[in-house]
Motif scaffolding. Sequence first.
Motif, PDB file in Angstrom:
ATOM      1  N   LEU A 226       0.830  -1.200   0.000  1.00 25.17           N
ATOM      2  CA  LEU A 226       0.000   0.000   0.000  1.00 25.17           C
ATOM      3  C   LEU A 226       0.867   1.254   0.000  1.00 25.17           C
ATOM      4  N   SER A 227       1.980   1.217   0.727  1.00 21.96           N
ATOM      5  CA  SER A 227       2.900   2.356   0.731  1.00 21.96           C
ATOM      6  C   SER A 227       3.433   2.628  -0.671  1.00 21.96           C
ATOM      7  N   ARG A 228       3.830   1.586  -1.359  1.00 19.49           N
ATOM      8  CA  ARG A 228       4.373   1.743  -2.717  1.00 19.49           C
ATOM      9  C   ARG A 228       3.339   2.368  -3.651  1.00 19.49           C
ATOM     10  N   LEU A 229       2.102   1.902  -3.553  1.00 20.74           N
ATOM     11  CA  LEU A 229       1.052   2.407  -4.438  1.00 20.74           C
ATOM     12  C   LEU A 229       0.724   3.870  -4.138  1.00 20.74           C
ATOM     13  N   ILE A 230       0.647   4.221  -2.848  1.00 18.15           N
ATOM     14  CA  ILE A 230       0.321   5.606  -2.490  1.00 18.15           C
ATOM     15  C   ILE A 230       1.450   6.550  -2.898  1.00 18.15           C
ATOM     16  N   LEU A 231       2.695   6.125  -2.722  1.00 18.03           N
ATOM     17  CA  LEU A 231       3.833   6.972  -3.115  1.00 18.03           C
ATOM     18  C   LEU A 231       3.803   7.290  -4.602  1.00 18.03           C
ATOM     19  N   GLN A 232       3.362   6.347  -5.419  1.00 19.69           N
ATOM     20  CA  GLN A 232       3.269   6.595  -6.857  1.00 19.69           C
ATOM     21  C   GLN A 232       2.233   7.671  -7.165  1.00 19.69           C
TER      22      GLN A 232
ATOM     23  N   ALA B 137      -9.284  -5.198  -0.274  1.00 12.57           N
ATOM     24  CA  ALA B 137     -10.144  -4.266  -1.000  1.00 12.57           C
ATOM     25  C   ALA B 137      -9.481  -2.895  -1.142  1.00 12.57           C
ATOM     26  N   VAL B 138      -8.796  -2.446  -0.097  1.00 13.39           N
ATOM     27  CA  VAL B 138      -8.106  -1.150  -0.161  1.00 13.39           C
ATOM     28  C   VAL B 138      -6.967  -1.192  -1.173  1.00 13.39           C
ATOM     29  N   LEU B 139      -6.232  -2.296  -1.219  1.00 12.92           N
ATOM     30  CA  LEU B 139      -5.161  -2.437  -2.211  1.00 12.92           C
ATOM     31  C   LEU B 139      -5.724  -2.394  -3.624  1.00 12.92           C
ATOM     32  N   ARG B 140      -6.841  -3.075  -3.856  1.00 12.33           N
ATOM     33  CA  ARG B 140      -7.439  -3.065  -5.201  1.00 12.33           C
ATOM     34  C   ARG B 140      -7.942  -1.672  -5.571  1.00 12.33           C
ATOM     35  N   LEU B 141      -8.491  -0.945  -4.583  1.00 17.70           N
ATOM     36  CA  LEU B 141      -8.914   0.429  -4.845  1.00 17.70           C
ATOM     37  C   LEU B 141      -7.720   1.304  -5.210  1.00 17.70           C
ATOM     38  N   THR B 142      -6.637   1.189  -4.462  1.00 21.19           N
ATOM     39  CA  THR B 142      -5.460   2.028  -4.716  1.00 21.19           C
ATOM     40  C   THR B 142      -4.823   1.687  -6.055  1.00 21.19           C
TER      41      THR B 142
ATOM     42  N   VAL C  86      -7.325   4.315   6.329  1.00 28.15           N
ATOM     43  CA  VAL C  86      -6.408   3.177   6.322  1.00 28.15           C
ATOM     44  C   VAL C  86      -4.990   3.711   6.143  1.00 28.15           C
ATOM     45  N   ILE C  87      -4.104   3.298   7.022  1.00 28.81           N
ATOM     46  CA  ILE C  87      -2.733   3.804   7.034  1.00 28.81           C
ATOM     47  C   ILE C  87      -1.791   2.768   6.434  1.00 28.81           C
ATOM     48  N   ALA C  88      -0.891   3.237   5.569  1.00 25.38           N
ATOM     49  CA  ALA C  88       0.102   2.355   4.967  1.00 25.38           C
ATOM     50  C   ALA C  88       1.372   2.306   5.800  1.00 25.38           C
ATOM     51  N   GLN C  89       1.818   3.467   6.258  1.00 26.96           N
ATOM     52  CA  GLN C  89       2.975   3.525   7.158  1.00 26.96           C
ATOM     53  C   GLN C  89       2.907   4.814   7.962  1.00 26.96           C
ATOM     54  N   GLY C  90       3.545   4.772   9.155  1.00 25.42           N
ATOM     55  CA  GLY C  90       3.425   5.874  10.088  1.00 25.42           C
ATOM     56  C   GLY C  90       2.263   5.636  11.039  1.00 25.42           C
ATOM     57  N   ARG C  91       1.982   6.631  11.851  1.00 29.66           N
ATOM     58  CA  ARG C  91       0.913   6.484  12.850  1.00 29.66           C
ATOM     59  C   ARG C  91       0.296   7.837  13.142  1.00 29.66           C
ATOM     60  N   LYS C  92      -1.006   7.825  13.421  1.00 30.10           N
ATOM     61  CA  LYS C  92      -1.696   8.996  13.935  1.00 30.10           C
ATOM     62  C   LYS C  92      -2.303   8.661  15.287  1.00 30.10           C
ATOM     63  N   MET C  93      -2.347   9.641  16.168  1.00 32.01           N
ATOM     64  CA  MET C  93      -3.011   9.520  17.451  1.00 32.01           C
ATOM     65  C   MET C  93      -4.111  10.569  17.518  1.00 32.01           C
ATOM     66  N   GLY C  94      -5.334  10.124  17.758  1.00 30.49           N
ATOM     67  CA  GLY C  94      -6.466  11.024  17.845  1.00 30.49           C
ATOM     68  C   GLY C  94      -6.923  11.178  19.282  1.00 30.49           C
ATOM     69  N   TYR C  95      -7.337  12.390  19.651  1.00 30.62           N
ATOM     70  CA  TYR C  95      -7.750  12.699  21.013  1.00 30.62           C
ATOM     71  C   TYR C  95      -9.114  13.374  20.984  1.00 30.62           C
ATOM     72  N   LEU C  96     -10.045  12.834  21.748  1.00 28.55           N
ATOM     73  CA  LEU C  96     -11.391  13.386  21.838  1.00 28.55           C
ATOM     74  C   LEU C  96     -11.837  13.270  23.285  1.00 28.55           C
ATOM     75  N   GLY C  97     -11.981  14.416  23.950  1.00 30.56           N
ATOM     76  CA  GLY C  97     -12.307  14.379  25.364  1.00 30.56           C
ATOM     77  C   GLY C  97     -11.214  13.648  26.134  1.00 30.56           C
ATOM     78  N   GLU C  98     -11.623  12.680  26.942  1.00 25.69           N
ATOM     79  CA  GLU C  98     -10.661  11.892  27.708  1.00 25.69           C
ATOM     80  C   GLU C  98     -10.216  10.642  26.961  1.00 25.69           C
ATOM     81  N   HIS C  99     -10.710  10.450  25.751  1.00 22.25           N
ATOM     82  CA  HIS C  99     -10.397   9.256  24.981  1.00 22.25           C
ATOM     83  C   HIS C  99      -9.274   9.538  23.986  1.00 22.25           C
ATOM     84  N   ASN C 100      -8.556   8.495  23.642  1.00 23.91           N
ATOM     85  CA  ASN C 100      -7.550   8.621  22.585  1.00 23.91           C
ATOM     86  C   ASN C 100      -7.456   7.312  21.826  1.00 23.91           C
TER      87      ASN C 100
END
Length: 300
Positions: free
Chosen positions: A12-18, A146-151, A55-69
């Motif tokens: 997925l990383s390779r496809l998104i980079l293209q 399915a995500v790979l086929r979409l990309t 959907v993430i190919a590489q790296g990370r995100k952290m989301g914060y909402l109220g007291e939840h993450n």
Amino acid sequence: MTNSVLPVNAELSRLILQLQPRPGVTDTSVPGVTLMRVDEDTARIPVFYEPGIFVIAQGRKMGYLGEHNWQYDAANYLVMSVPLPFECETRVHGKEPFLGIKVPVDAGLLRELLLQIETLPDAGPSDVGATIPMASVAQDDTLNDAVLRLTRCLQNPLESHVLGPQLVREIVFRALLGGQGTALRAVVGRQGNFSRMARALRRIHTEYASELDIETLAQEANMSVSAFHHNFKEMTFTSPLQYLKRIRLHKAWMLMLQDGVSVSVAANRVGYESPSQFSREFKRCFGRSPVAEIGALQPG
């Protein structure tokens, strides 16, 4: 957690980079599908996500909402069932950029899929249990395929046009059967506080520039004003007025950054009568004045 242990979806990383050679968020030829690339770590900042599957190919995100993450990466995708402001930080993978793809979640498509699912007995999870508007869900092979086929199909205009919408449909179907499927079902349900709040959020999201009457929204949800406030805050961790303000500020941010409009024009288009009030609230939200924020984000 260090970058060295972040999972990676190499294909997925390779496809998104293209498709995404430079940093930013890019619309694709399939409506609602966007690609994301971030080249360096970003601190926790206010963001606004529309309903979608991220959907993430590489790296990370952290989301914060109220007291939840929540964290979402190549091993966990994010499901956002309603339009929601929250805070987010990004981590890149070593020297490699953060890469991801967003697939839209449309209420009409959800209804259509549920009609088909519910024609078969025991075809999917029942609408029971707690519902939350945002959650990370463990990635599985069927959704990843399915995500790979979409990309891949995004590489070809004809395939994007013919196959893209069907692959979006498949991905939403897979998510409906996944760990956050209950919330997606509740969004289009006719009963329950979650579905009532989801309808109110969609109306605020589309009519943010107009004069919105909280009493009318409460009446439409068949609730008292106090009950409406309580249920709204339980879902979004903010009040209806604060939610409306965040939407307006983010829409103005996009107008200034993407369309190049002036501060006063952006303020007027999103419903502010006073540009000075808009600038004060923008700085309170983003930490910089509108001019300084857009200047810092524009290339060159």
